[in-house]
Design a protein around this motif. Structure first.
Motif, PDB file in Angstrom:
ATOM      1  N   SER A  24       1.562  -0.946  -4.972  1.00  0.00           N
ATOM      2  CA  SER A  24       2.640  -1.148  -4.004  1.00  0.00           C
ATOM      3  C   SER A  24       2.085  -1.733  -2.705  1.00  0.00           C
ATOM      4  O   SER A  24       0.902  -1.631  -2.413  1.00  0.00           O
ATOM      5  CB  SER A  24       3.360   0.172  -3.717  1.00  0.00           C
ATOM      6  OG  SER A  24       2.479   1.072  -3.082  1.00  0.00           O
ATOM      7  N   SER A  25       2.973  -2.341  -1.949  1.00  0.00           N
ATOM      8  CA  SER A  25       2.562  -2.887  -0.665  1.00  0.00           C
ATOM      9  C   SER A  25       2.426  -1.748   0.337  1.00  0.00           C
ATOM     10  O   SER A  25       3.070  -0.705   0.199  1.00  0.00           O
ATOM     11  CB  SER A  25       3.579  -3.918  -0.190  1.00  0.00           C
ATOM     12  OG  SER A  25       4.834  -3.309  -0.033  1.00  0.00           O
ATOM     13  N   LEU A  27       2.759   0.586   3.730  1.00  0.00           N
ATOM     14  CA  LEU A  27       3.867   0.922   4.613  1.00  0.00           C
ATOM     15  C   LEU A  27       3.660   0.191   5.936  1.00  0.00           C
ATOM     16  O   LEU A  27       2.630   0.355   6.585  1.00  0.00           O
ATOM     17  CB  LEU A  27       3.916   2.434   4.840  1.00  0.00           C
ATOM     18  CG  LEU A  27       4.986   2.950   5.782  1.00  0.00           C
ATOM     19  CD1 LEU A  27       6.383   2.616   5.239  1.00  0.00           C
ATOM     20  CD2 LEU A  27       4.847   4.441   5.980  1.00  0.00           C
ATOM     21  N   THR A  28       4.618  -0.658   6.304  1.00  0.00           N
ATOM     22  CA  THR A  28       4.504  -1.434   7.534  1.00  0.00           C
ATOM     23  C   THR A  28       5.633  -1.073   8.496  1.00  0.00           C
ATOM     24  O   THR A  28       6.641  -0.484   8.098  1.00  0.00           O
ATOM     25  CB  THR A  28       4.533  -2.948   7.238  1.00  0.00           C
ATOM     26  OG1 THR A  28       5.715  -3.258   6.502  1.00  0.00           O
ATOM     27  CG2 THR A  28       3.301  -3.366   6.442  1.00  0.00           C
ATOM     28  N   ASP A  30       7.970  -2.754   9.885  1.00  0.00           N
ATOM     29  CA  ASP A  30       9.307  -3.300   9.625  1.00  0.00           C
ATOM     30  C   ASP A  30      10.107  -2.446   8.641  1.00  0.00           C
ATOM     31  O   ASP A  30      11.322  -2.581   8.554  1.00  0.00           O
ATOM     32  CB  ASP A  30       9.217  -4.746   9.134  1.00  0.00           C
ATOM     33  CG  ASP A  30       8.523  -4.864   7.799  1.00  0.00           C
ATOM     34  OD1 ASP A  30       7.377  -4.382   7.674  1.00  0.00           O
ATOM     35  OD2 ASP A  30       9.119  -5.444   6.880  1.00  0.00           O
ATOM     36  N   LYS A  31       9.459  -1.542   7.906  1.00  0.00           N
ATOM     37  CA  LYS A  31      10.143  -0.691   6.929  1.00  0.00           C
ATOM     38  C   LYS A  31      10.701   0.597   7.524  1.00  0.00           C
ATOM     39  O   LYS A  31      11.451   1.301   6.875  1.00  0.00           O
ATOM     40  CB  LYS A  31       9.198  -0.364   5.774  1.00  0.00           C
ATOM     41  CG  LYS A  31       8.803  -1.597   4.982  1.00  0.00           C
ATOM     42  CD  LYS A  31       7.805  -1.267   3.897  1.00  0.00           C
ATOM     43  CE  LYS A  31       7.356  -2.539   3.192  1.00  0.00           C
ATOM     44  NZ  LYS A  31       6.229  -2.295   2.284  1.00  0.00           N
ATOM     45  N   GLN A  33      13.036   3.053   9.797  1.00  0.00           N
ATOM     46  CA  GLN A  33      14.422   3.046  10.235  1.00  0.00           C
ATOM     47  C   GLN A  33      14.491   3.504  11.687  1.00  0.00           C
ATOM     48  O   GLN A  33      13.538   4.080  12.226  1.00  0.00           O
ATOM     49  CB  GLN A  33      15.261   3.968   9.346  1.00  0.00           C
ATOM     50  CG  GLN A  33      15.272   3.564   7.881  1.00  0.00           C
ATOM     51  CD  GLN A  33      15.794   2.158   7.679  1.00  0.00           C
ATOM     52  OE1 GLN A  33      16.829   1.786   8.210  1.00  0.00           O
ATOM     53  NE2 GLN A  33      15.058   1.369   6.898  1.00  0.00           N
ATOM     54  N   LYS A  74      17.046  -1.786  16.016  1.00  0.00           N
ATOM     55  CA  LYS A  74      16.767  -2.922  15.140  1.00  0.00           C
ATOM     56  C   LYS A  74      17.957  -3.865  15.225  1.00  0.00           C
ATOM     57  O   LYS A  74      19.089  -3.448  15.017  1.00  0.00           O
ATOM     58  CB  LYS A  74      16.603  -2.467  13.685  1.00  0.00           C
ATOM     59  CG  LYS A  74      15.298  -1.786  13.379  1.00  0.00           C
ATOM     60  CD  LYS A  74      15.258  -1.390  11.918  1.00  0.00           C
ATOM     61  CE  LYS A  74      14.018  -1.933  11.285  1.00  0.00           C
ATOM     62  NZ  LYS A  74      13.882  -1.540   9.874  1.00  0.00           N
ATOM     63  N   ARG A  95      10.284  -9.213  13.469  1.00  0.00           N
ATOM     64  CA  ARG A  95      10.046  -8.513  12.204  1.00  0.00           C
ATOM     65  C   ARG A  95       8.833  -9.087  11.487  1.00  0.00           C
ATOM     66  O   ARG A  95       8.091  -8.359  10.834  1.00  0.00           O
ATOM     67  CB  ARG A  95      11.278  -8.567  11.312  1.00  0.00           C
ATOM     68  CG  ARG A  95      12.373  -7.665  11.843  1.00  0.00           C
ATOM     69  CD  ARG A  95      13.579  -7.655  10.953  1.00  0.00           C
ATOM     70  NE  ARG A  95      14.704  -7.142  11.709  1.00  0.00           N
ATOM     71  CZ  ARG A  95      15.447  -6.125  11.309  1.00  0.00           C
ATOM     72  NH1 ARG A  95      15.220  -5.544  10.162  1.00  0.00           N
ATOM     73  NH2 ARG A  95      16.438  -5.711  12.059  1.00  0.00           N
ATOM     74  N   LYS A  99       5.445  -6.789  10.327  1.00  0.00           N
ATOM     75  CA  LYS A  99       4.851  -6.695   8.989  1.00  0.00           C
ATOM     76  C   LYS A  99       3.325  -6.633   9.046  1.00  0.00           C
ATOM     77  O   LYS A  99       2.685  -6.251   8.072  1.00  0.00           O
ATOM     78  CB  LYS A  99       5.288  -7.884   8.129  1.00  0.00           C
ATOM     79  CG  LYS A  99       6.748  -7.822   7.768  1.00  0.00           C
ATOM     80  CD  LYS A  99       7.176  -9.015   6.949  1.00  0.00           C
ATOM     81  CE  LYS A  99       8.668  -8.911   6.659  1.00  0.00           C
ATOM     82  NZ  LYS A  99       9.175 -10.031   5.882  1.00  0.00           N
TER      83      LYS A  99
END
Length: 112
Positions: A24-25, A27-28, A30-31, A33, A74, A95, A99
């Protein structure tokens, strides 16, 4: 939601774990909330001149390892993200720049 100043994660926030496997990528920023807090792990760079300049700028603005970061607002349609770094620094970043901010694999959310 009441926004407060903080230098560490407030007591009334709970941990939200992320199970990140090797495929998986990461956690950045932009993710996250609105209202969630993350802890910066590193600022990534692909060794290009442009991204090295961005990395240097983000670090100069206070986005350094182990700092807490709160998402305050956001904008819709892919607009900028308003954040608070540590207890005093507030800024807005694109954004695409968010990232590049890699967080530790847990975030904090206000307990309800």
């Amino acid at each position: 939601m009441v926004l407060r100043h903080f230098s560490s994660v407030p007591e009334d926030f709970r941990v939200v774990e992320f199970d990140l496997d090797s495929n998986s990528s990461p956690l950045t920023l932009d993710k996250l909330q609105i209202g969630e807090i993350g802890i910066i792990h590193q600022i990534s760079s692909n060794n290009s001149t442009v991204e090295d300049g961005l990395r240097t700028r983000l670090i100069a603005m206070g986005l350094i390892e182990n700092k807490t970061i709160l998402v305050m607002k956001k904008a819709f349609m892919g607009g900028p993200i308003a954040i608070r770094v540590g207890s005093t620094t507030e800024l807005a970043i694109r954004r695409s720049e968010a990232k590049n901010v890699i967080l530790k694999p847990q975030i904090y959310s206000q307990a309800n």
